[in-house]
Motif scaffolding. Structure first.
Motif, PDB file in Angstrom:
ATOM      1  N   GLN A 189      -8.020   2.457   1.573  1.00 47.12           N
ATOM      2  CA  GLN A 189      -8.115   3.102   2.887  1.00 47.12           C
ATOM      3  C   GLN A 189      -8.494   2.129   4.000  1.00 47.12           C
ATOM      4  N   SER A 190      -9.110   0.990   3.671  1.00 42.85           N
ATOM      5  CA  SER A 190      -9.464   0.011   4.708  1.00 42.85           C
ATOM      6  C   SER A 190      -8.268  -0.827   5.135  1.00 42.85           C
ATOM      7  N   ASP A 204      -5.748  -1.339   7.166  1.00 41.24           N
ATOM      8  CA  ASP A 204      -5.317  -0.822   8.466  1.00 41.24           C
ATOM      9  C   ASP A 204      -4.321  -1.800   9.092  1.00 41.24           C
ATOM     10  N   ARG A 247       0.826  -1.217   0.000  1.00 40.60           N
ATOM     11  CA  ARG A 247       0.000   0.000   0.000  1.00 40.60           C
ATOM     12  C   ARG A 247       0.854   1.259   0.000  1.00 40.60           C
ATOM     13  N   ASN A 280      -8.378   6.374  -3.121  1.00 32.17           N
ATOM     14  CA  ASN A 280      -8.454   5.831  -1.747  1.00 32.17           C
ATOM     15  C   ASN A 280      -9.133   4.467  -1.673  1.00 32.17           C
TER      16      ASN A 280
END
Length: 93
Positions: A44-45, A47, A33, A41
Motif C-alpha cells: 500500500q505504500s 505510491d 504492484r 496490503n
C-alpha cells in the motif's frame, strides 16, 4: 551578459534527471504492484505519485536513489512478474 535560454534549459534538465530516473523505476514497480494480488496490503505504500520509490516499504535504494533491492519474501503475494522490471538497472536482489 545573460546566458542563452538553451543553457538555462540544459541546466534545469540536468538537475531534474535523477527524478526522471526515479519515476521510471517507480513506474516499473507500480506496474508490478498492479499485476499482483496483495491480500494483506503490504504494497500500500507503493505510491506512483512520489518522486521515486526509495520511500516505499520493501524497497532499498543506493546513494543515487536507484533501486537495488525489492524484498517481498513471505508477503503472501501472488501473480506474475512484469517485463518492466528490466528498467531496474541497479537491482541486485
Amino acid at each position: 551578459m545573460a546566458a542563452p535560454i538553451w543553457v538555462w534549459a540544459f541546466y534545469v534538465a540536468l538537475t531534474l534527471f535523477p527524478s526522471v530516473l526515479g519515476n521510471s523505476e517507480g513506474d516499473a514497480l507500480y506496474t508490478l504492484r498492479r499485476s499482483l494480488s496483495d491480500p494483506d496490503n503490504v504494497l500500500q505504500s507503493w505510491d506512483p505519485t512520489l518522486v521515486n520509490p526509495c520511500t516505499w516499504f520493501h524497497i532499498t535504494c543506493n546513494q543515487d536513489n536507484r533501486v537495488t533491492r525489492v524484498d517481498l519474501g513471505n508477503s503472501n503475494l501472488s501473480g506474475h512478474l512484469v517485463p518492466e522490471l528490466g528498467k531496474l538497472e541497479h537491482l541486485q536482489y
